[in-house]
Design an enzyme around this catalytic site. Structure first.
Site, PDB file in Angstrom:
ATOM      1  N   GLY A  89       0.844  -1.198   0.000  1.00  0.00           N
ATOM      2  CA  GLY A  89       0.000   0.000   0.000  1.00  0.00           C
ATOM      3  C   GLY A  89       0.870   1.235   0.000  1.00  0.00           C
ATOM      4  O   GLY A  89       2.038   1.184   0.382  1.00  0.00           O
ATOM      5  N   CYS A  91       5.251  -6.218   1.833  1.00  0.00           N
ATOM      6  CA  CYS A  91       5.598  -4.797   1.807  1.00  0.00           C
ATOM      7  C   CYS A  91       4.839  -4.026   2.890  1.00  0.00           C
ATOM      8  O   CYS A  91       5.075  -4.238   4.061  1.00  0.00           O
ATOM      9  CB  CYS A  91       5.382  -4.219   0.417  1.00  0.00           C
ATOM     10  SG  CYS A  91       6.445  -2.804   0.119  1.00  0.00           S
ATOM     11  N   TYR A  92       3.872  -3.168   2.520  1.00  0.00           N
ATOM     12  CA  TYR A  92       3.124  -2.450   3.550  1.00  0.00           C
ATOM     13  C   TYR A  92       2.490  -3.428   4.538  1.00  0.00           C
ATOM     14  O   TYR A  92       2.505  -3.209   5.755  1.00  0.00           O
ATOM     15  CB  TYR A  92       2.029  -1.588   2.902  1.00  0.00           C
ATOM     16  CG  TYR A  92       1.269  -0.739   3.899  1.00  0.00           C
ATOM     17  CD1 TYR A  92       1.773   0.492   4.291  1.00  0.00           C
ATOM     18  CD2 TYR A  92       0.065  -1.172   4.456  1.00  0.00           C
ATOM     19  CE1 TYR A  92       1.095   1.279   5.210  1.00  0.00           C
ATOM     20  CE2 TYR A  92      -0.607  -0.393   5.379  1.00  0.00           C
ATOM     21  CZ  TYR A  92      -0.100   0.832   5.753  1.00  0.00           C
ATOM     22  OH  TYR A  92      -0.764   1.600   6.672  1.00  0.00           O
ATOM     23  N   HIS A 105       8.226  -8.065  -3.253  1.00  0.00           N
ATOM     24  CA  HIS A 105       6.930  -8.503  -3.796  1.00  0.00           C
ATOM     25  C   HIS A 105       7.054  -9.865  -4.490  1.00  0.00           C
ATOM     26  O   HIS A 105       7.454  -9.922  -5.648  1.00  0.00           O
ATOM     27  CB  HIS A 105       6.407  -7.477  -4.805  1.00  0.00           C
ATOM     28  CG  HIS A 105       5.989  -6.197  -4.169  1.00  0.00           C
ATOM     29  ND1 HIS A 105       4.702  -5.978  -3.728  1.00  0.00           N
ATOM     30  CD2 HIS A 105       6.685  -5.075  -3.864  1.00  0.00           C
ATOM     31  CE1 HIS A 105       4.619  -4.773  -3.191  1.00  0.00           C
ATOM     32  NE2 HIS A 105       5.808  -4.204  -3.259  1.00  0.00           N
ATOM     33  N   GLU A 149       4.790 -11.589  -5.716  1.00  0.00           N
ATOM     34  CA  GLU A 149       3.765 -11.769  -6.757  1.00  0.00           C
ATOM     35  C   GLU A 149       4.218 -11.316  -8.146  1.00  0.00           C
ATOM     36  O   GLU A 149       3.641 -11.710  -9.146  1.00  0.00           O
ATOM     37  CB  GLU A 149       2.467 -11.066  -6.349  1.00  0.00           C
ATOM     38  CG  GLU A 149       2.512  -9.531  -6.339  1.00  0.00           C
ATOM     39  CD  GLU A 149       3.076  -8.941  -5.037  1.00  0.00           C
ATOM     40  OE1 GLU A 149       3.762  -9.667  -4.298  1.00  0.00           O
ATOM     41  OE2 GLU A 149       2.833  -7.747  -4.794  1.00  0.00           O
ATOM     42  N   ASP A 200     -16.832 -12.492 -22.195  1.00  0.00           N
ATOM     43  CA  ASP A 200     -17.595 -12.642 -20.963  1.00  0.00           C
ATOM     44  C   ASP A 200     -19.037 -13.071 -21.219  1.00  0.00           C
ATOM     45  O   ASP A 200     -19.531 -14.004 -20.591  1.00  0.00           O
ATOM     46  CB  ASP A 200     -17.574 -11.338 -20.147  1.00  0.00           C
ATOM     47  CG  ASP A 200     -16.157 -10.894 -19.840  1.00  0.00           C
ATOM     48  OD1 ASP A 200     -15.248 -11.742 -19.908  1.00  0.00           O
ATOM     49  OD2 ASP A 200     -15.960  -9.710 -19.528  1.00  0.00           O
ATOM     50  N   LYS A 207     -10.330 -12.605 -15.732  1.00  0.00           N
ATOM     51  CA  LYS A 207     -10.457 -12.789 -17.179  1.00  0.00           C
ATOM     52  C   LYS A 207      -9.824 -14.104 -17.666  1.00  0.00           C
ATOM     53  O   LYS A 207     -10.419 -14.838 -18.454  1.00  0.00           O
ATOM     54  CB  LYS A 207      -9.787 -11.620 -17.906  1.00  0.00           C
ATOM     55  CG  LYS A 207     -10.106 -11.543 -19.375  1.00  0.00           C
ATOM     56  CD  LYS A 207     -11.411 -10.840 -19.555  1.00  0.00           C
ATOM     57  CE  LYS A 207     -11.837 -10.697 -20.989  1.00  0.00           C
ATOM     58  NZ  LYS A 207     -13.064  -9.881 -21.074  1.00  0.00           N
TER      59      LYS A 207
HETATM   60  N1  GLN Z   1       4.495   2.748   1.585  1.00  0.00           N
HETATM   61  C1  GLN Z   1       5.360   1.740   2.121  1.00  0.00           C
HETATM   62  C2  GLN Z   1       6.821   2.048   1.825  1.00  0.00           C
HETATM   63  O1  GLN Z   1       7.123   2.980   1.133  1.00  0.00           O
HETATM   64  C3  GLN Z   1       4.998   0.405   1.527  1.00  0.00           C
HETATM   65  C4  GLN Z   1       5.226   0.348   0.042  1.00  0.00           C
HETATM   66  C5  GLN Z   1       4.611  -0.859  -0.605  1.00  0.00           C
HETATM   67  O2  GLN Z   1       3.760  -1.545  -0.044  1.00  0.00           O
HETATM   68  N2  GLN Z   1       4.978  -1.088  -1.856  1.00  0.00           N
HETATM   69  O3  GLN Z   1       7.701   1.378   2.316  1.00  0.00           O
END
Ligand code: GLN
Length: 510
Positions: free
Chosen positions: A55, A82-83, A169, A171, A227, A366
Site C-alpha cells: 500500500g 511490503c506495507y 513482492h 507476486e 464474458d 479474465k
Molecule cells: N508505503 C510503504 C513504503 O514505502 C509500503 C510500500 C509498498 O507496499 N509497496 O515502504
C-alpha cells in the site's frame, strides 16, 4: 461453494489483483476484501490463509490504514507483503522507519532456505522491491529469513504464530522465485489442498444456477465478447432452453463475425434471437462524425432494440450479465464497491422487466473466464476473442461512418488479423486492428494517379489495458500486411503503423 478460501486483505497496493491471480493460479481460491473487514466476518469466512497487500501509506502515520491486532492472533497463517509486512511489525511492537536509501527495482537477496517460506529456493536471487520505509526492529518471536544490502529484515517469520512478512513482492515476475514463495506459503504454511480448478468450478456453478433458477426464465444480452459468451455457455449447460439470448447485429461487427457468433451457438440448446438491425443503426449514423456522439447514439439504439425484443418475450425471472471479478472488487481505500459497467450492455437493467440479476462469472478473473469457456466447449474464436468496443467498427471509422468506409475497413482489418495469426503473434500482441482515417492522399497505381484513404494499423501489448505499449511487430510482417492490403483492398493507397503508447494515446482512436 465447497472450496477452501484464502483472503487477500487490500491495503490499496497496486498489485492486489495480481496477488489474487497468483494465488488462484496456484490452485487456491481467494477473494480480495478491504482492510476494513471486521474480525467477525473474517472468522465467519474461515480462511485457511490470509495475505496482507502492499500500500502507498506509511504505517507510522496516524491516518494510515491499520489492522485489528486480533486478526494477527486468530492462529491463521498470514503473509504480509511490503506495507502488509510493515504493518505486522508495527502492530506487534517492532519498528518501521523511513529508509536512508529507497530500494526500487530488482535487488539481490539472500534467502534462508531452512525457512518454510524459502524452502527449495536458491540461496541468492533477485527480488522486486518498491519501498521508502523499512523495518528496523522486529518484535519478539520473529527472526530474519532474508536480507539485502540495505535491508537486514528483507523477510521475517514467526513460526509459532505462523506469521510471515516480505519487504519485496513475491507476486511480480521480477522476483525470480516469487511463485515458489507464494506456493510455499499456501501449501506448507497454510496447508491448502489445491482444490480450485475450472472443472470443479464449472460443475459447482452449474448446480448453483439450477438451484437458483428452478424452472424460471433467464434473459442474456449476447455481445459475442468473451464474458457474455462464457456466461451464455455456462447458463446453457445449467438450464438449456430456459435461457434466451438476444444478439443485436448493429452492422459494425468485423468481417464474418456475426456469422461466427451465431454458428458458435447454433448447436447449443438455447433460444438465440438474432436481430438484424443494421439498417436502423446505419440510418442513425448519417452525418455524425463526433466520436462521443457516435458512441452515445449506438448505445441508446442498442438499448432500444434490446428493449423491443425483450418486450416480445414478456416478463423474465432473471437477467443474466457477464460481470467479472475485476469489475466488482472492493478497493482498499474507499467504502464503496467499484463497479465499472464497461460491457456493452450497461444500463440494460432499467429497461427489462425481471426479478433478479444473475452474474455467474462474478468471482472470476479474465484468464479464468477464458479457461472456463474452453472447459465448457466454446471455440477458440470466442474464448480468445480480443476486446472489441461496444460501438464496434463505427469508432474505427474516423469521421462519418459510411458503407464504403466500413467495407474497406472490414477487408483490411481481416487481412491484418489473418497475417498476425499466421505469424503466430496473435496471443503476444494483446490487441490489434485497423482504423480507416478520414484522410485521402495521392498515390500511384499502374502509372495513374490515385486519391485514396489512409489506413492506420494499431497493435499493442498490455497486461491490464490501463497502460499499453505499441507492439514491436517485425517489419517483415508489416510489409506483408501492407502489400496484401494495398493489393487486395480497393480504396487504400497508404498505410501507417501507430507507434504511440497509452498514455498519452488511447488504444482505440476514437
Ligand atoms: N508505503 C510503504 C513504503 O514505502 C509500503 C510500500 C509498498 O507496499 N509497496 O515502504
Amino acid at each position: 461453494m465447497s472450496h477452501q478460501l484464502c483472503i487477500v486483505l487490500d491495503f490499496g497496493g497496486q498489485y492486489t489483483q495480481l496477488i489474487a491471480r497468483r494465488v488462484r493460479e496456484s490452485g487456491v481460491y481467494c477473494e480480495v476484501l478491504s482492510y476494513k473487514t471486521s474480525v467477525e466476518k473474517i472468522k465467519k469466512l474461515n480462511p485457511a490463509g490470509i495475505i496482507l497487500t502492499g500500500g502507498p501509506s506509511s504505517v507510522y502515520d496516524n491516518d494510515s490504514p491499520k489492522i485489528n491486532k486480533e486478526i494477527l492472533e486468530l492462529g491463521i497463517p498470514i503473509l504480509g507483503i511490503c506495507y502488509g509486512y510493515q504493518l505486522i511489525i508495527h502492530t506487534l511492537g517492532g519498528k518501521v522507519s523511513p529508509a536512508p536509501t529507497k530500494e526500487y527495482g530488482k535487488v539481490l537477496t539472500s534467502y534462508d532456505t531452512n525457512s518454510m517460506l524459502f524452502s527449495g529456493l536458491n540461496e541468492n536471487n533477485l527480488s522486486w522491491m518498491s519501498h521508502n520505509d523499512y523495518v528496523v526492529e522486529i518484535p519478539e518471536g520473529f527472526t530474519a529469513i532474508a536480507s539485502t544490502e540495505l535491508c537486514a529484515y528483507a523477510a521475517v517469520e514467526n513460526t509459532s504464530k505462523s506469521l510471515f512478512g516480505t519487504q519485496f513482492h513475491p507476486e511480480v515476475n521480477n522476483t525470480v522465485e516469487g511463485f515458489k514463495i507464494l506456493h510455499n506459503f499456501l501449501y506448507k504454511a497454510c496447508k491448502f489442498t489445491g482444490d480450485w480448478s475450472m472443472a470443479n468450478y464449472a460443475s459447482t456453478a452449474i448446480n448453483n444456477i439450477r438451484e437458483k433458477v428452478g424452472d424460471g426464465k433467464v434473459l442474456l444480452a449476447l455481445s459475442g465478447g468473451v464474458d457474455s459468451s462464457v456466461a451464455a455457455a455456462l447458463l446453457a449447460k445449467a438450464i438449456g432452453n430456459q435461457l434466451t439470448c438476444i444478439y443485436v447485429d448493429h452492422g459494425f461487427m468485423r468481417k464474418n463475425e456475426s456469422d461466427e457468433i451465431k454458428k458458435a451457438f447454433a448447436d447449443w440448446d438455447i433460444n438465440l434471437i438474432s436481430v438484424d438491425a443494421r439498417e436502423q443503426f446505419m440510418a442513425k449514423m448519417k452525418g455524425v462524425s463526433d466520436p462521443e456522439t457516435k458512441r452515445k447514439i449506438i448505445g441508446e439504439e442498442f438499448i432500444r432494440v434490446f428493449e423491443q425484443e425483450a418486450k416480445k418475450i414478456g416478463k423474465v425471472d432473471f437477467l443474466a450479465q457477464g460481470t467479472i471479478y475485476p469489475d466488482v472488487i472492493e478497493s482498499g481505500e474507499g467504502d464503496a464497491v467499484v463497479v465499472k459497467s464497461h460491457h456493452n450492455v450497461g444500463g440494460l437493467p432499467d429497461y427489462v422487466d425481471f426479478k433478479e440479476i444473475i452474474e455467474p462469472l462474478r468471482m472470476l478473473f479474465k484468464d479464468e473466464v477464458r479457461r472456463l469457456g474452453t472447459e465448457l466447449g466454446l471455440t477458440d474464436v470466442l474464448v480468445w476473442r480480443q476486446p472489441f468496443p461496444g460501438p464496434g467498427l463505427a469508432i474505427r471509422v474516423i469521421g462519418e461512418v459510411t458503407e464504403e468506409k466500413l467495407d474497406i475497413l472490414r477487408d483490411a482489418d481481416y487481412i491484418f488479423r489473418e497475417e498476425i495469426a499466421r505469424a503466430g503473434l496473435d496471443r503476444q500482441v494483446n490487441q490489434y486492428f485497423a482504423v480507416i482515417t478520414n484522410m485521402r492522399s495521392v498515390g500511384v497505381e499502374n502509372n495513374a494517379r490515385t486519391y485514396d484513404y489512409t489506413l492506420g494499423l494499431r497493435g499493442v501489448t498490455t497486461t491490464d489495458f490501463m497502460t499499453a505499449d505499441f507492439a514491436k511487430i517485425p517489419y517483415e510482417i508489416l510489409e506483408i500486411v501492407s502489400t496484401r492490403i494495398t493489393d487486395e483492398v480497393k480504396g487504400i493507397n497508404r498505410i501507417v503503423y501507430d507507434i504511440t503508447a497509452k498514455p498519452p494515446s488511447t488504444i482505440e482512436w476514437e
